[in-house]
Write a protein that holds these residues in place. Structure first.
Motif, mmCIF file in Angstrom:
data_model
loop_
_atom_site.group_PDB
_atom_site.id
_atom_site.type_symbol
_atom_site.label_atom_id
_atom_site.label_comp_id
_atom_site.label_asym_id
_atom_site.label_seq_id
_atom_site.Cartn_x
_atom_site.Cartn_y
_atom_site.Cartn_z
ATOM 1 N N LEU B 154 -18.022 10.244 -0.424
ATOM 2 C CA LEU B 154 -18.122 9.162 0.556
ATOM 3 C C LEU B 154 -17.227 9.431 1.765
ATOM 4 O O LEU B 154 -17.109 8.599 2.649
ATOM 5 N N GLY B 155 -16.591 10.590 1.783
ATOM 6 C CA GLY B 155 -15.642 10.946 2.830
ATOM 7 C C GLY B 155 -16.121 10.687 4.247
ATOM 8 O O GLY B 155 -15.367 10.166 5.068
ATOM 9 N N PRO B 156 -17.382 11.038 4.582
ATOM 10 C CA PRO B 156 -17.839 10.791 5.953
ATOM 11 C C PRO B 156 -17.720 9.324 6.371
ATOM 12 O O PRO B 156 -17.670 9.029 7.562
ATOM 13 N N ILE B 157 -17.686 8.418 5.416
ATOM 14 C CA ILE B 157 -17.512 7.005 5.774
ATOM 15 C C ILE B 157 -16.073 6.551 5.562
ATOM 16 O O ILE B 157 -15.455 5.971 6.438
ATOM 17 N N THR B 158 -15.526 6.843 4.368
ATOM 18 C CA THR B 158 -14.221 6.277 4.025
ATOM 19 C C THR B 158 -13.059 7.244 4.255
ATOM 20 O O THR B 158 -11.916 6.899 4.014
ATOM 21 N N ASN B 159 -13.362 8.464 4.675
ATOM 22 C CA ASN B 159 -12.328 9.472 4.855
ATOM 23 C C ASN B 159 -11.688 9.872 3.521
ATOM 24 O O ASN B 159 -10.543 10.318 3.490
ATOM 25 N N GLY B 160 -12.405 9.752 2.433
ATOM 26 C CA GLY B 160 -11.907 10.187 1.132
ATOM 27 C C GLY B 160 -10.571 9.554 0.803
ATOM 28 O O GLY B 160 -10.386 8.362 0.992
ATOM 29 N N SER B 161 -9.643 10.370 0.313
ATOM 30 C CA SER B 161 -8.344 9.815 -0.038
ATOM 31 C C SER B 161 -7.340 9.998 1.102
ATOM 32 O O SER B 161 -6.145 9.836 0.906
ATOM 33 N N ASN B 162 -7.846 10.323 2.301
ATOM 34 C CA ASN B 162 -6.932 10.499 3.435
ATOM 35 C C ASN B 162 -6.684 9.176 4.133
ATOM 36 O O ASN B 162 -7.396 8.205 3.926
ATOM 37 N N LEU B 163 -5.671 9.213 5.002
ATOM 38 C CA LEU B 163 -5.309 7.998 5.739
ATOM 39 C C LEU B 163 -6.380 7.606 6.749
ATOM 40 O O LEU B 163 -7.020 8.469 7.344
ATOM 41 N N LEU B 164 -6.559 6.313 6.928
ATOM 42 C CA LEU B 164 -7.286 5.817 8.097
ATOM 43 C C LEU B 164 -6.228 5.361 9.090
ATOM 44 O O LEU B 164 -5.300 4.651 8.726
ATOM 45 N N ARG B 165 -6.354 5.765 10.345
ATOM 46 C CA ARG B 165 -5.335 5.347 11.312
ATOM 47 C C ARG B 165 -5.929 5.300 12.711
ATOM 48 O O ARG B 165 -7.127 5.481 12.874
ATOM 49 N N ASN B 166 -5.085 5.030 13.674
ATOM 50 C CA ASN B 166 -5.483 4.994 15.086
ATOM 51 C C ASN B 166 -6.400 3.839 15.439
ATOM 52 O O ASN B 166 -6.968 3.811 16.509
ATOM 53 N N TYR B 167 -6.621 2.912 14.518
ATOM 54 C CA TYR B 167 -7.456 1.769 14.890
ATOM 55 C C TYR B 167 -6.608 0.764 15.672
ATOM 56 O O TYR B 167 -5.378 0.762 15.571
ATOM 57 N N PRO B 168 -7.280 -0.101 16.467
ATOM 58 C CA PRO B 168 -6.510 -1.038 17.280
ATOM 59 C C PRO B 168 -5.859 -2.101 16.412
ATOM 60 O O PRO B 168 -6.357 -2.415 15.331
ATOM 61 N N SER B 169 -4.726 -2.622 16.849
ATOM 62 C CA SER B 169 -4.118 -3.719 16.102
ATOM 63 C C SER B 169 -3.354 -4.629 17.057
ATOM 64 O O SER B 169 -2.847 -4.177 18.086
ATOM 65 N N GLN B 242 -0.140 -2.650 9.174
ATOM 66 C CA GLN B 242 0.483 -1.381 8.793
ATOM 67 C C GLN B 242 0.143 -0.238 9.722
ATOM 68 O O GLN B 242 0.743 0.830 9.638
ATOM 69 N N THR B 243 -0.867 -0.411 10.555
ATOM 70 C CA THR B 243 -1.402 0.579 11.486
ATOM 71 C C THR B 243 -1.978 1.832 10.814
ATOM 72 O O THR B 243 -2.505 2.708 11.490
ATOM 73 N N SER B 244 -1.856 1.958 9.504
ATOM 74 C CA SER B 244 -2.594 3.016 8.817
ATOM 75 C C SER B 244 -2.817 2.529 7.398
ATOM 76 O O SER B 244 -2.062 1.709 6.898
ATOM 77 N N VAL B 245 -3.884 3.014 6.775
ATOM 78 C CA VAL B 245 -4.200 2.468 5.471
ATOM 79 C C VAL B 245 -4.766 3.549 4.567
ATOM 80 O O VAL B 245 -5.409 4.497 5.014
ATOM 81 N N GLN B 246 -4.462 3.435 3.292
ATOM 82 C CA GLN B 246 -4.868 4.429 2.312
ATOM 83 C C GLN B 246 -5.211 3.696 1.023
ATOM 84 O O GLN B 246 -4.506 2.766 0.632
ATOM 85 N N ALA B 247 -6.283 4.118 0.378
ATOM 86 C CA ALA B 247 -6.753 3.399 -0.811
ATOM 87 C C ALA B 247 -5.692 3.373 -1.908
ATOM 88 O O ALA B 247 -5.607 2.429 -2.688
ATOM 89 N N ALA B 248 -4.843 4.414 -1.965
ATOM 90 C CA ALA B 248 -3.916 4.551 -3.081
ATOM 91 C C ALA B 248 -2.917 3.403 -3.178
ATOM 92 O O ALA B 248 -2.323 3.187 -4.235
ATOM 93 N N MET B 249 -2.718 2.643 -2.066
ATOM 94 C CA MET B 249 -1.708 1.580 -2.149
ATOM 95 C C MET B 249 -2.233 0.306 -2.827
ATOM 96 O O MET B 249 -1.459 -0.523 -3.264
ATOM 97 N N PHE B 250 -3.567 0.178 -2.937
ATOM 98 C CA PHE B 250 -4.121 -1.060 -3.495
ATOM 99 C C PHE B 250 -4.244 -0.955 -5.016
ATOM 100 O O PHE B 250 -5.334 -1.036 -5.575
ATOM 101 N N LYS B 251 -3.121 -0.726 -5.672
ATOM 102 C CA LYS B 251 -3.140 -0.569 -7.125
ATOM 103 C C LYS B 251 -3.038 -1.931 -7.789
ATOM 104 O O LYS B 251 -2.803 -2.943 -7.137
ATOM 105 N N SER B 252 -3.186 -1.918 -9.111
ATOM 106 C CA SER B 252 -3.100 -3.199 -9.815
ATOM 107 C C SER B 252 -1.716 -3.815 -9.651
ATOM 108 O O SER B 252 -1.566 -5.033 -9.734
#
Lengths: 294, 358
Positions: B154-169, B242-252
């Motif tokens: 799903l990387g082309p959409i979610t960027n896999g396990s990499n950071l999403l960043r540079n979005y406006p906030s 947070q200005t950047s986000v990664q799936a790994a932080m949303f743990k139980s």
């Protein structure tokens, strides 16, 4: 034959992991059977056993460290029950579950504090960590020993529950909590005993598990804990043989999925299985059907 | 006190709060710890209230909040990264599939909507389960969501396990307060509506509620979907903060933290959840920081203080609250202008209601 030699490592790893899950799952299933409580902290007790081993081998020889680990883990399990669950015995079930989550949070943060957040290297236990070759597959001896040890422990546990007095008390308490109290069963000692057995088996499980996966981190117990719980549900909560069979099935399927190259989904599979079981057969493989009283 | 004066006082108080925040922002450097804490507190207040809607008002013990926050956070991130930056962010996936960027506000609403859609689908099987099974199943689904979002395919959409960043906030603390305030107000309106009454009836006794003609499946689904919608929105706000986000932080562990906030505030109290989330964030991010640093008083090395101790102290406090103060800060009561007024003037609530009726 070619297929077998290619897939045997995964199958063996699966059986071994399954056995380790089984030892954890028994703790869940017994506690749930009596208290109707998902002991969220059980996975963390398993993790604590790993950490205690890491630290105890630095101050004592191995032949002392192993019994020390077993005893302290049992003590932790006992204390958790006394401090966090016993005061809430008459409270709503949700409060007890929240308390369990609180204990899990506490143990994880305590471990984080003690280890400083770094993964600790689990010591090599002689003999069981030796590398051996079975059917052309190189593996650690622990992989082969685990299923036999599990079966041995389970048989003795079933014997304990079926034949001894305390076992009879445990069965009575899981059938009907209040009535068994009226019949003169010391419910608190029965519950403590349940936690002691559960923690003991979790400690044995941790010895085996961490011999294979040697990094101990504060959250390492969470996933095996949840999987073991799923195994307990799958086998029918309250049933010990059910939990063991469920754990083996989960361990093997998980490793087969890994073997197929779907590692991302090996965890997801476990929960998908849980949901399918809960919807199709909520009582699990060997569970007794319970009727809700209005 | 008439209804009208109550409304006026409430509006005035909210206005005053925003004025104070505005003045603070004008006068303090924008990197001040206070703003960090307030922003995060507002976000956690929203997600805590959304969890309270489920756990406290409908009696559904759900532990899926982190999963829905993840959906919201990712929806927001994926949809708002400027087209020019995409090649850089999605460097492992040839710039990704999506080649447009939406306005942040639209993206936040979509974040909630997608989380709600996920909740609807998950709810179909899961909401048939009872108490602890529901908890485990929702926890499991949250983990599955996390696994799927980190999946390489799903990387082309979610960027896999990499950071999403540079979005406006949005940088202003006012935005976070406004957004989360509006959402909480909507939840409160829902709770006070006939739906809210039905939720409480389900919480108190499912069988009796059903006998009174409440459609259990329908109402549980509404509570679950609405709660997830706002969890998604708060996820989007968290991503923004947070200005950047990664799936790994949303743990139980995150869900547990939110649950504990709800418990501290009082299960079944909206204002309790808000108070406790600010308290939780202010204490853990700011005031108790000193527990994490090694300290010397003169030559005396204060024992125990080192990295991680803060969380241990926190966990102990939480256990004490769970064990001995099961009601939390507010219990099921609400903090309101009217209750304070009544306390000051010594009028009991019943008297006033009786007076109004006659």
């Amino acid at each position: 034959m070619d297929w077998l030699s290619k897939n045997l490592p995964y199958l063996m790893a699966g059986i071994s992991v399954g056995g380790q899950y089984a030892l954890i799952a028994i703790g869940y299933t017994m506690v749930y059977g009596i208290l109707r409580l998902i002991n969220f902290a059980h996975g963390d007790i398993f993790m604590c056993a790993g950490l205690i081993m890491v630290y105890s081998v630095t101050v004592m020889p191995m032949y002392l460290a192993i019994p020390f680990v077993l005893v302290t883990t049992v003590l932790i399990g006992f204390l958790v029950e006394r401090v966090a669950y016993k005061p809430l015995r008459s409270a709503p079930r949700m409060s007890v579950m929240i308390s369990a989550i609180g204990v899990s949070y506490l143990l994880q943060n305590l471990a984080l504090y003690i280890t400083g957040g770094l993964a600790q290297q689990y010591p090599t236990i002689p003999w069981i960590s030796d590398v051996i070759t079975v059917f052309g597959v190189t593996t650690k001896r622990v992989t082969v020993i685990t299923p036999f040890l599990v079966i041995l422990l389970v048989v003795s546990l079933v014997f304990l529950i079926q034949k001894t007095k305390i076992g009879m008390a445990m069965r009575a308490a899981s059938k009907d909590f209040e009535t068994s109290q009226l019949m003169g069963i010391k419910i608190n000692s029965v519950i403590s005993f349940t936690f002691i057995i559960g923690s003991f088996l979790a400690a044995v499980g941790s010895l085996l598990f961490f011999s294979n996966y040697t990094g101990v981190t504060p959250t390492v117990g969470a996933m095996p804990g949840l999987k073991a719980f799923v195994a307990a549900v799958f086998g029918g909560i309250g049933s010990i043989p059910g939990a063991v069979i469920g754990a083996f099935i989960i361990g093997i399927s998980e490793n087969i999925i890994k073997g197929l190259g779907w590692t991302t989904f090996s965890d997801a599979f476990t929960f998908a299985l849980l949901i399918v079981v809960l919807i199709c057969k909520p009582t699990g493989l060997f569970g007794e059907a319970a009727t809700d009283k209005v | 006190m008439s209804k009208k004066t109550e409304v006026i006082i409430n509006v005035a108080l909210i206005g005053a709060l925003f004025l104070v925040l505005f003045l603070l922002e004008q006068n303090l450097p924008s990197t001040h710890m206070l703003f960090t804490v307030l922003k995060k507190g507002a976000i956690y207040a929203l997600v805590a209230v959304s969890m309270n809607l489920l756990n406290g008002f409908t009696g559904l013990f759900s532990l899926g909040q982190a999963g829905f926050m993840l959906v919201g956070a990712y929806t927001y991130g994926v949809l708002t990264i400027p087209v020019a930056d995409r090649a850089n962010v999605y460097m492992y996936f040839d710039g990704g599939l999506i080649q447009f960027a939406l306005h942040p506000i639209i993206a936040i609403i979509l974040a909630g909507a997608l989380a709600a859609l996920f909740a609807y689908l998950i709810g179909l099987p899961v909401l048939r389960l009872k108490s602890d099974y529901l908890a485990i199943a929702t926890l499991g689904f949250a983990e599955i969501i996390r696994a799927i979002f980190q999946w390489d395919q799903l990387g082309p959409i979610t960027n896999g396990s990499n950071l999403l960043r540079n979005y406006p906030s949005y940088k202003s603390v006012l935005f976070y307060f406004a957004a989360s305030g509006v959402c909480i107000a909507l939840i409160v309106m829902l709770i006070n509506s006939t739906y809210g009454r039905a939720f409480k009836a389900i919480r108190d006794d499912e069988v009796a509620a059903e006998a009174m003609g409440i459609n259990l499946a329908h109402h549980k689904r509404i509570a679950f979907v609405v709660s997830s919608f706002f969890a998604g929105v708060s996820g989007a706000l968290l991503a923004m903060y947070q200005t950047s986000v990664q799936a790994a932080m949303f743990k139980s562990a995150m869900t547990y933290e939110i649950l504990l906030i709800v418990v501290i505030g009082g299960i079944g109290s909206v204002t309790g959840s808000c108070i406790s989330s600010f308290l939780f964030i202010i204490l853990s991010e700011w005031l108790l920081r000193f527990l994490d640093t090694e300290t010397y008083i003169g030559d005396f090395h204060v024992p125990l203080l080192r990295s991680g101790f803060r969380k241990v102290v926190f966990a102990v406090i939480i256990m004490i609250i769970v064990l001995f103060f099961r009601q939390g800060i507010m219990g099921t009561r609400e903090f309101s202008v009217r209750s304070i007024y009544n306390k000051i003037t010594g009028k009991s609530r019943k008297k006033e209601e009786g007076g109004a009726a006659s």
